[in-house]
Design an enzyme around this catalytic site. Structure first.
Site: not given
Ligand code: FAD
Ligand code: EPU
Length: 338
Positions: A164, A238, A334
């Protein structure tokens, strides 16, 4: 001709759906727009914020400055031996790129199905999910330096990717606009089902030899079952990172909490599941005012409707304090706090 708007609501530009106003706002659809913005000198006068899909941001106040929304599109692919180099404009929706690659049989992005946001933001926090991080498929990105107006190509080493993290979130934060990203994908499917949840989902579907389409569908299913859809319940995924701690500290915590969920890292440190820590503190599904923790994933904070950014932030601080008191671990956010 660039259109700079003033006093714009950002409510529909952030997936938390919180209200905040930007002093001014401009959307860039191509590189010519970027050069026009640079020549206009507004960047020198105003504080600015680069905005993609707003899915990793929490606005706690109005933004006093210029919001630059990145909307450059376009996807192209070049085959070189077993590899396919796919280049996408920074404003492409991330999941549209994943869908394009899966449909065309380009392997590598399928585990990252349904992550919200744009292609341009993907290197910023080195997005990751289900056993794959952006760095595993990243080839290079093209970025515009706001101070000089010059375009620079960043290779893998330049980006300093970590969990991240990247140079765009650290030393170069806010200094470059990423305009396109090139991914090194594979024409031969190399399936990665190491993340336990994918294996169980494929087993449930009775799929023994999964294609990238199967993996993508399994990931989509898992995500929908755990994560709230921002179009109905505001959230930014997250809210905190999974904390990484040393082995000695881990052993001390383990002695008191034998069921702790943790993953050993290649460098012997331990990554803790923040969701587990937060759940143990009693926050899973908790509702406080208009905000709270998601019922199926304690790591996700939500806007149940009408929450302000400060309300969500203050609630997140209660979580930080409780986890620290119970486990001695400090969670770091995050989501970008503005
Ligand atoms: P923004 O929120 O608009 O910006 C994020 C940052 O990037 C800011 O600092 C912004 O200034 C910068 N930025 C954006 N575009 C550019 C550009 N073109 N050039 C330079 N800087 C830029 N993230 C994960 O890693 N894994 C996940 O599984 C995951 N699951 C998610 C699930 C949900 C339901 C939601 C809502 C979010 C999740 N995220 C996850 C977080 C998010 O989707 C990511 O961080 C994504 O990359 C953000 O993209 P954005 O375009 O919305 O960026
Ligand atoms: N868990 C709990 N309780 C909860 C949630 C999770 O006990 O309420 C425990 C469970 O044991 C589960 C483990 O945590 O098995 C891991 O949970 P999960 O697989 O949902 O993944 P996570 O570690 O909570 C991370 C990323 C997610 C990404 C998933 C899948 C971060 C901060 N988050 O979540 O990214 O989608 O793994 O790879 O690393 C995001 O960055 O926004 C995001 C959603």
């Amino acid at each position: 001709m660039l259109q700079i708007q003033h006093n714009i609501s950002l409510k529909t530009y952030n997936t938390f759906g919180v209200e905040a106003k930007a002093t001014s706002f401009v959307e860039l659809f191509n590189e010519a727009d970027l050069h026009e913005l640079f020549s206009s000198d507004v960047l020198k006068q105003e504080r600015f914020l680069i905005l993609g899909g707003g899915s990793n941001m929490l606005f706690t106040k109005d933004f006093k400055g210029l919001v630059v929304k990145i909307s450059m599109t376009g996807i192209g692919a070049k085959t070189a031996g077993d590899h396919v180099f796919v280049t996408a404009g920074a404003g492409e929706v991330w999941n549209d790129l994943v869908t394009y690659c899966v449909k065309n049989g380009f392997a590598g992005l399928e585990n990252l199905t349904l992550i919200p946001g744009t292609v341009g933001a993907s290197p910023v926090q080195n997005i990751g999910a289900y056993g794959v991080e952006l760095k595993d498929v990243f080839s290079s990105c093209s970025a515009f330096e706001l101070a000089t107006g010059k375009t620079k190509i960043f290779n893998y080493e330049d980006c300093q990717f970590d969990y991240r993290e990247s140079i765009f979130k650290g030393a170069l934060k806010g200094k470059f606009i990423i305009t396109s990203v090139t991914f090194k994908l594979s024409a031969e499917a190399k399936i990665n089902t190491s993340y336990g949840a994918i294996e169980s989902e494929l087993e449930r579907r009775k799929i023994n030899q999964p294609t990238i389409l199967d993996v993508s569908a399994a990931v989509a299913h898992i995500r929908v079952s755990k994560l709230p859809d921002p179009s109905t319940i505001g959230n930014a995924g997250s809210f905190f990172k999974n904390p990484i701690i040393g082995k000695d500290t881990f052993n001390l915590i383990l002695a008191n909490h034998p069921s702790i969920v943790a993953y050993p890292m290649p460098d012997e440190r331990i990554k803790l599941a923040a969701g587990w820590l937060i759940e143990q503190c009693g926050f899973k599904g908790k509702i406080v005012g208009n905000t709270g923790s998601w019922k199926n994933q304690a790591l996700v904070l939500v806007n149940h409707g009408g929450a302000s950014g400060t309300e969500i932030y203050d609630y997140s601080q209660q979580i930080v304090d409780s986890v620290h008191t119970k486990f001695g671990v400090t969670l770091s956010r995050e989501v970008n706090i503005l």
